[in-house]
Design a protein around this motif. Structure first.
Motif, PDB file in Angstrom:
ATOM      1  N   LEU A  56       1.094  -1.091   0.273  1.00 24.02           N
ATOM      2  CA  LEU A  56      -0.422  -0.129  -0.370  1.00 24.02           C
ATOM      3  C   LEU A  56       0.698   1.811   0.081  1.00 24.02           C
ATOM      4  N   SER A  57       1.996   0.202  -0.738  1.00 27.20           N
ATOM      5  CA  SER A  57       2.989   1.984  -0.139  1.00 27.20           C
ATOM      6  C   SER A  57       3.029   2.637  -1.631  1.00 27.20           C
ATOM      7  N   VAL A  58       3.011   3.864  -1.586  1.00 26.08           N
ATOM      8  CA  VAL A  58       3.214   4.516  -2.959  1.00 26.08           C
ATOM      9  C   VAL A  58       4.712   5.529  -2.753  1.00 26.08           C
ATOM     10  N   ALA A  59       5.534   5.645  -4.446  1.00 29.47           N
ATOM     11  CA  ALA A  59       6.829   6.338  -4.254  1.00 29.47           C
ATOM     12  C   ALA A  59       6.759   7.107  -5.002  1.00 29.47           C
ATOM     13  N   ALA A  60       6.883   8.420  -5.311  1.00 26.22           N
ATOM     14  CA  ALA A  60       7.737   9.497  -6.453  1.00 26.22           C
ATOM     15  C   ALA A  60       8.711   9.015  -6.904  1.00 26.22           C
ATOM     16  N   VAL A  61       8.819   9.103  -8.569  1.00 23.68           N
ATOM     17  CA  VAL A  61      10.718   8.852  -8.919  1.00 23.68           C
ATOM     18  C   VAL A  61      10.141   9.069 -10.181  1.00 23.68           C
ATOM     19  N   GLU A  62      11.837   9.663 -10.311  1.00 20.17           N
ATOM     20  CA  GLU A  62      12.482  10.541 -11.535  1.00 20.17           C
ATOM     21  C   GLU A  62      11.360   9.139 -12.958  1.00 20.17           C
ATOM     22  N   ARG A  63      10.685   9.909 -13.854  1.00 15.57           N
ATOM     23  CA  ARG A  63      10.716   9.541 -14.981  1.00 15.57           C
ATOM     24  C   ARG A  63      12.429   8.429 -15.966  1.00 15.57           C
ATOM     25  N   ASP A  64      11.606   7.175 -15.881  1.00 13.60           N
ATOM     26  CA  ASP A  64      12.836   6.002 -16.305  1.00 13.60           C
ATOM     27  C   ASP A  64      13.821   6.366 -15.459  1.00 13.60           C
ATOM     28  N   THR A  65      13.314   6.056 -14.265  1.00 12.64           N
ATOM     29  CA  THR A  65      14.721   5.711 -13.338  1.00 12.64           C
ATOM     30  C   THR A  65      14.514   4.053 -13.114  1.00 12.64           C
ATOM     31  N   VAL A  66      15.603   3.383 -13.021  1.00  7.26           N
ATOM     32  CA  VAL A  66      16.086   1.728 -13.113  1.00  7.26           C
ATOM     33  C   VAL A  66      16.292   1.532 -11.243  1.00  7.26           C
ATOM     34  N   LEU A  67      15.405   1.162 -10.795  1.00 10.13           N
ATOM     35  CA  LEU A  67      15.585   1.164  -9.140  1.00 10.13           C
ATOM     36  C   LEU A  67      16.334  -0.100  -9.000  1.00 10.13           C
ATOM     37  N   GLY A  68      17.647  -0.022  -9.114  1.00 10.70           N
ATOM     38  CA  GLY A  68      18.669  -1.567  -8.949  1.00 10.70           C
ATOM     39  C   GLY A  68      19.280  -1.236  -7.879  1.00 10.70           C
ATOM     40  N   SER A  69      20.372  -1.654  -8.043  1.00 10.29           N
ATOM     41  CA  SER A  69      21.444  -2.376  -6.560  1.00 10.29           C
ATOM     42  C   SER A  69      22.462  -0.566  -6.914  1.00 10.29           C
TER      43      SER A  69
END
Ligand code: ACO
Length: 190
Positions: A56-69
């Protein structure tokens, strides 16, 4: 910026963000000096993990951000797989709302060459059928997985030759033969 639901695969990235921000800067954390910026905190991270698991959590991320490690080597791999697949727009192209993606196929070294991977892939396709998926997709990173996929009727949607996938220093992946390309392969299930 885009707003997305936090999924389990984003857990590491979210926790890294929290270590750099919330853990140190939230007023009560700061008042008691709970954490240094960037440092982990076991109990707080358990709370985060449990909260993310609720879905149920929401995040704001920059478009095309790759959420890698945080591992640059891992991110190199994740980046090519993510961007090539994203550009294929599978959901729109095939008019589906779900895709079963075979992410990992692995056979112990001593048991290779006996058709086990092919049989595992065949069974995965059957699982896709049983669950009503209309598209089965594989990022086949080497010659053997590509042979398996072809023989099971998957077709190549996109091929990236490793020798042509370069940064300013030349090819990003120096992959020894017989593996020469990444093939995004898929099977439409009637
Ligand atoms: N040399 C030549 N051909 C080979 C070899 C080899 N060493 N190993 C497999 N093949 C060929 C087989 O001949 C067969 O082709 P064919 O049907 O035309 O005869 C095909 O590749 C598949 O053979 P299997 O016996 O079904 O494959 P195996 O059980 O050996 O597993 C696998 C293949 C999974 C790629 C194994 O080598 C492995 O675990 N490698 C490390 C992990 C990996 O690379 N996984 C695939 C990445 S892509 C992904 O995970 C989605």
């Amino acid at each position: 910026v885009q707003f997305i639901t936090v999924t389990q695969d984003m857990r590491e990235a979210v926790i890294r963000h929290l270590r750099d921000s919330f853990f140190a800067d939230e007023p009560l954390n700061k008042a008691v000096g709970l954490c240094q910026r960037g440092q982990p905190h076991a109990a707080l991270e358990r709370l985060c993990v449990a909260t993310i698991a609720d879905g149920l959590s929401v995040a704001a991320v920059e478009r095309d951000t790759v959420l890698g490690s945080s591992d640059e080597k891992y991110n190199k791999i994740f980046n090519i797989l993510y961007t090539v697949s994203r550009d294929l727009e599978l959901f729109q192209t095939f008019g589906v709302d779900r895709v079963l993606e075979c992410r990992i196929v692995s056979v112990s070294e001593h048991a290779r060459g006996r058709g086990l991977a092919k049989e595992l892939m065949k069974r995965s396709i059957q699982i896709a059928m049983d669950h009503g998926f209309k598209l089965f997709k594989v990022d086949a990173t080497g010659a053997y997985s590509q042979r398996i996929c072809s023989s099971l009727g998957l077709r190549v949607l996109q091929k990236v030759r490793y020798s042509e996938h370069c940064d300013q220093n030349g090819p990003i992946f120096k992959v020894p033969p017989p593996h020469d390309s990444l093939c995004i392969m898929a099977l439409e299930i009637p």
